[in-house]
Design an enzyme around this catalytic site. Structure first.
Site, PDB file in Angstrom:
ATOM      1  N   ASN A  98       6.692 -11.213   1.887  1.00 12.75           N
ATOM      2  CA  ASN A  98       6.253 -11.661   3.410  1.00 12.75           C
ATOM      3  C   ASN A  98       4.814 -11.951   3.271  1.00 12.75           C
ATOM      4  O   ASN A  98       3.812 -11.068   2.659  1.00 12.75           O
ATOM      5  CB  ASN A  98       6.470 -10.704   4.406  1.00 12.75           C
ATOM      6  CG  ASN A  98       7.891 -10.642   4.543  1.00 12.75           C
ATOM      7  OD1 ASN A  98       8.708 -11.445   4.596  1.00 12.75           O
ATOM      8  ND2 ASN A  98       8.572  -9.387   5.009  1.00 12.75           N
ATOM      9  N   GLU A 116       3.943  -7.005   7.522  1.00 12.39           N
ATOM     10  CA  GLU A 116       3.231  -6.012   8.472  1.00 12.39           C
ATOM     11  C   GLU A 116       2.138  -5.083   7.860  1.00 12.39           C
ATOM     12  O   GLU A 116       1.322  -4.498   8.277  1.00 12.39           O
ATOM     13  CB  GLU A 116       4.518  -5.062   8.999  1.00 12.39           C
ATOM     14  CG  GLU A 116       5.386  -5.859   9.857  1.00 12.39           C
ATOM     15  CD  GLU A 116       6.608  -4.937  10.164  1.00 12.39           C
ATOM     16  OE1 GLU A 116       6.897  -3.949   9.767  1.00 12.39           O
ATOM     17  OE2 GLU A 116       7.458  -5.419  11.021  1.00 12.39           O
ATOM     18  N   VAL A 117       2.429  -4.791   6.451  1.00 11.73           N
ATOM     19  CA  VAL A 117       1.417  -3.999   5.821  1.00 11.73           C
ATOM     20  C   VAL A 117       0.608  -4.746   4.803  1.00 11.73           C
ATOM     21  O   VAL A 117       1.034  -5.672   3.925  1.00 11.73           O
ATOM     22  CB  VAL A 117       2.168  -2.793   4.978  1.00 11.73           C
ATOM     23  CG1 VAL A 117       1.241  -2.035   4.077  1.00 11.73           C
ATOM     24  CG2 VAL A 117       3.075  -1.961   5.508  1.00 11.73           C
ATOM     25  N   HIS A 158       3.093  -6.551  -1.264  1.00 14.50           N
ATOM     26  CA  HIS A 158       4.210  -6.143  -1.879  1.00 14.50           C
ATOM     27  C   HIS A 158       5.635  -6.822  -1.861  1.00 14.50           C
ATOM     28  O   HIS A 158       5.887  -7.539  -1.120  1.00 14.50           O
ATOM     29  CB  HIS A 158       4.728  -5.007  -0.889  1.00 14.50           C
ATOM     30  CG  HIS A 158       4.614  -5.020   0.459  1.00 14.50           C
ATOM     31  ND1 HIS A 158       3.698  -5.106   1.247  1.00 14.50           N
ATOM     32  CD2 HIS A 158       5.625  -5.497   1.422  1.00 14.50           C
ATOM     33  CE1 HIS A 158       3.830  -5.584   2.602  1.00 14.50           C
ATOM     34  NE2 HIS A 158       5.144  -5.757   2.560  1.00 14.50           N
TER      35      HIS A 158
HETATM   36  P1  5GP Z   1       6.404  -6.171   5.346  1.00 18.90           P
HETATM   37  O1  5GP Z   1       6.935  -6.476   6.904  1.00 18.90           O
HETATM   38  O2  5GP Z   1       4.974  -5.837   5.594  1.00 18.90           O
HETATM   39  O3  5GP Z   1       6.617  -7.184   4.583  1.00 18.90           O
HETATM   40  O4  5GP Z   1       6.991  -4.768   4.813  1.00 18.90           O
HETATM   41  C1  5GP Z   1       6.577  -3.461   5.233  1.00 18.90           C
HETATM   42  C2  5GP Z   1       7.530  -2.622   4.776  1.00 18.90           C
HETATM   43  O5  5GP Z   1       6.945  -1.288   4.356  1.00 18.90           O
HETATM   44  C3  5GP Z   1       8.909  -2.351   5.635  1.00 18.90           C
HETATM   45  O6  5GP Z   1      10.192  -2.647   4.960  1.00 18.90           O
HETATM   46  C4  5GP Z   1       8.585  -1.011   5.893  1.00 18.90           C
HETATM   47  O7  5GP Z   1       9.787  -0.273   6.271  1.00 18.90           O
HETATM   48  C5  5GP Z   1       8.011  -0.372   4.946  1.00 18.90           C
HETATM   49  N1  5GP Z   1       7.138   0.838   5.171  1.00 18.90           N
HETATM   50  C6  5GP Z   1       6.163   0.815   6.205  1.00 18.90           C
HETATM   51  N2  5GP Z   1       5.620   2.296   6.224  1.00 18.90           N
HETATM   52  C7  5GP Z   1       6.236   2.886   5.063  1.00 18.90           C
HETATM   53  C8  5GP Z   1       5.704   4.300   4.562  1.00 18.90           C
HETATM   54  O8  5GP Z   1       5.138   4.992   5.094  1.00 18.90           O
HETATM   55  N3  5GP Z   1       6.641   4.433   3.395  1.00 18.90           N
HETATM   56  C9  5GP Z   1       7.582   3.589   2.910  1.00 18.90           C
HETATM   57  N4  5GP Z   1       8.185   3.954   1.787  1.00 18.90           N
HETATM   58  N5  5GP Z   1       7.771   2.320   3.354  1.00 18.90           N
HETATM   59  C10 5GP Z   1       7.170   1.904   4.575  1.00 18.90           C
END
Ligand code: 5GP
Length: 121
Positions: free
Chosen positions: A94, A102-103, A107
Protein backbone atom coordinates in the site's frame (compact mmCIF):
# COMPACT_ATOMS: atom_id res chain seq x y z
CA UNK A 1 7.29 14.32 3.90
CA UNK A 2 10.21 13.17 5.99
CA UNK A 3 10.62 9.78 7.65
CA UNK A 4 8.93 9.54 11.07
CA UNK A 5 11.31 7.80 13.48
CA UNK A 6 8.41 7.15 15.85
CA UNK A 7 6.36 5.01 13.45
CA UNK A 8 5.49 1.57 14.79
CA UNK A 9 7.79 -0.35 12.45
CA UNK A 10 10.74 1.88 13.34
CA UNK A 11 10.08 0.96 16.97
CA UNK A 12 9.92 -2.75 16.07
CA UNK A 13 13.23 -2.42 14.18
CA UNK A 14 14.81 -0.80 17.25
CA UNK A 15 13.45 -3.60 19.45
CA UNK A 16 11.27 -1.20 21.47
CA UNK A 17 8.11 -3.10 20.55
CA UNK A 18 8.02 -6.92 20.24
CA UNK A 19 7.11 -8.80 17.10
CA UNK A 20 6.66 -12.43 16.09
CA UNK A 21 9.80 -12.59 14.01
CA UNK A 22 9.97 -14.83 10.94
CA UNK A 23 13.31 -13.80 9.45
CA UNK A 24 16.02 -11.16 9.68
CA UNK A 25 19.20 -10.36 7.77
CA UNK A 26 21.25 -7.24 6.95
CA UNK A 27 18.52 -5.83 4.71
CA UNK A 28 15.14 -6.96 5.99
CA UNK A 29 13.07 -7.86 9.01
CA UNK A 30 9.98 -10.03 8.62
CA UNK A 31 7.28 -10.70 11.20
CA UNK A 32 3.65 -11.77 11.42
CA UNK A 33 1.01 -9.08 11.04
CA UNK A 34 -0.68 -8.31 14.35
CA UNK A 35 -4.11 -8.44 12.68
CA UNK A 36 -3.86 -11.22 10.07
CA UNK A 37 -6.23 -10.98 7.11
CA UNK A 38 -5.48 -14.50 5.81
CA UNK A 39 -4.22 -17.79 7.32
CA UNK A 40 -0.71 -16.51 6.69
CA UNK A 41 -0.14 -12.77 6.77
CA UNK A 42 3.48 -11.74 7.03
CA UNK A 43 5.14 -8.36 6.70
CA UNK A 44 8.57 -7.81 5.17
CA UNK A 45 10.22 -4.46 5.79
CA UNK A 46 13.56 -3.00 4.74
CA UNK A 47 15.92 -2.05 7.56
CA UNK A 48 16.57 1.33 5.97
CA UNK A 49 14.39 4.36 6.65
CA UNK A 50 12.07 4.36 3.64
CA UNK A 51 8.56 5.78 3.86
CA UNK A 52 7.02 3.92 0.94
CA UNK A 53 7.78 2.12 -2.32
CA UNK A 54 8.32 5.35 -4.25
CA UNK A 55 10.82 6.58 -1.66
CA UNK A 56 12.55 3.18 -1.78
CA UNK A 57 12.68 3.05 -5.60
CA UNK A 58 14.26 6.49 -5.76
CA UNK A 59 16.59 6.41 -2.75
CA UNK A 60 17.55 2.82 -1.90
CA UNK A 61 20.88 1.41 -3.03
CA UNK A 62 21.01 -1.48 -5.50
CA UNK A 63 22.04 -3.73 -2.62
CA UNK A 64 19.02 -2.67 -0.55
CA UNK A 65 16.65 -3.26 -3.47
CA UNK A 66 18.05 -6.71 -4.17
CA UNK A 67 18.14 -7.46 -0.44
CA UNK A 68 14.44 -6.68 -0.04
CA UNK A 69 13.34 -8.75 -3.04
CA UNK A 70 15.52 -11.69 -2.02
CA UNK A 71 14.21 -11.33 1.53
CA UNK A 72 10.61 -11.66 0.33
CA UNK A 73 11.47 -14.93 -1.40
CA UNK A 74 13.34 -16.26 1.63
CA UNK A 75 10.37 -15.47 3.87
CA UNK A 76 7.90 -17.09 1.43
CA UNK A 77 10.06 -20.22 1.42
CA UNK A 78 10.26 -20.26 5.22
CA UNK A 79 6.47 -19.95 5.44
CA UNK A 80 5.95 -22.72 2.88
CA UNK A 81 4.02 -20.51 0.48
CA UNK A 82 6.59 -19.91 -2.27
CA UNK A 83 6.11 -21.55 -5.65
CA UNK A 84 8.62 -24.28 -4.82
CA UNK A 85 7.51 -24.91 -1.21
CA UNK A 86 3.76 -24.30 -1.48
CA UNK A 87 0.93 -22.96 -3.60
CA UNK A 88 1.86 -19.33 -3.99
CA UNK A 89 0.85 -16.13 -2.28
CA UNK A 90 0.08 -12.47 -2.83
CA UNK A 91 2.64 -9.74 -2.21
CA UNK A 92 1.00 -6.36 -1.74
CA UNK A 93 2.24 -2.87 -1.01
CA UNK A 94 0.00 0.00 0.00
CA UNK A 95 1.37 3.41 -0.94
CA UNK A 96 0.26 6.63 0.71
CA UNK A 97 -3.28 7.90 1.01
CA UNK A 98 -5.10 6.36 -1.95
CA UNK A 99 -3.18 3.11 -1.48
CA UNK A 100 -4.42 2.90 2.10
CA UNK A 101 -1.00 2.89 3.75
CA UNK A 102 -1.28 3.25 7.52
CA UNK A 103 2.29 2.74 8.71
CA UNK A 104 4.79 5.13 7.05
CA UNK A 105 7.65 2.64 6.74
CA UNK A 106 7.71 0.60 3.51
CA UNK A 107 6.30 -2.88 4.03
CA UNK A 108 5.32 -5.76 1.80
CA UNK A 109 2.33 -7.79 2.94
CA UNK A 110 2.56 -11.51 2.10
CA UNK A 111 -0.81 -13.28 2.15
CA UNK A 112 -1.09 -17.05 1.75
CA UNK A 113 -1.92 -20.44 3.19
CA UNK A 114 -5.28 -20.29 1.41
CA UNK A 115 -6.76 -18.69 -1.71
CA UNK A 116 -6.35 -14.97 -1.30
CA UNK A 117 -9.41 -13.92 -3.30
CA UNK A 118 -10.21 -10.85 -5.36
CA UNK A 119 -7.38 -8.45 -6.01
CA UNK A 120 -9.29 -5.25 -5.35
CA UNK A 121 -12.59 -4.74 -3.58
P1 5GP B 1 -0.73 -0.76 5.85
O1 5GP B 1 -2.20 -0.43 5.92
O2 5GP B 1 0.12 0.39 6.28
O3 5GP B 1 -0.34 -1.28 4.48
O4 5GP B 1 -0.50 -1.98 6.80
C1 5GP B 1 -0.07 -1.84 8.12
C2 5GP B 1 -0.16 -3.21 8.75
O5 5GP B 1 0.59 -3.20 9.94
C3 5GP B 1 -1.58 -3.66 9.10
O6 5GP B 1 -1.86 -4.88 8.44
C4 5GP B 1 -1.53 -3.81 10.62
O7 5GP B 1 -2.30 -4.89 11.09
C5 5GP B 1 -0.05 -4.01 10.89
N1 5GP B 1 0.39 -3.54 12.20
C6 5GP B 1 0.10 -2.35 12.79
N2 5GP B 1 0.70 -2.25 13.98
C7 5GP B 1 1.39 -3.41 14.17
C8 5GP B 1 2.22 -3.90 15.22
O8 5GP B 1 2.44 -3.25 16.25
N3 5GP B 1 2.76 -5.14 15.05
C9 5GP B 1 2.53 -5.88 13.92
N4 5GP B 1 3.12 -7.08 13.86
N5 5GP B 1 1.77 -5.44 12.92
C10 5GP B 1 1.20 -4.22 13.02
Amino acid sequence: MSYDDENIFAKILRGEIPCKKIYEDDYVLSFHDINPQKKIHALVIPKGKFIDLDDFSINASSEEIVGLLKGINIVAKKLGISVDTGKGYRALVNINEHGGQEVPHLHFHLFGGERVGRMVE
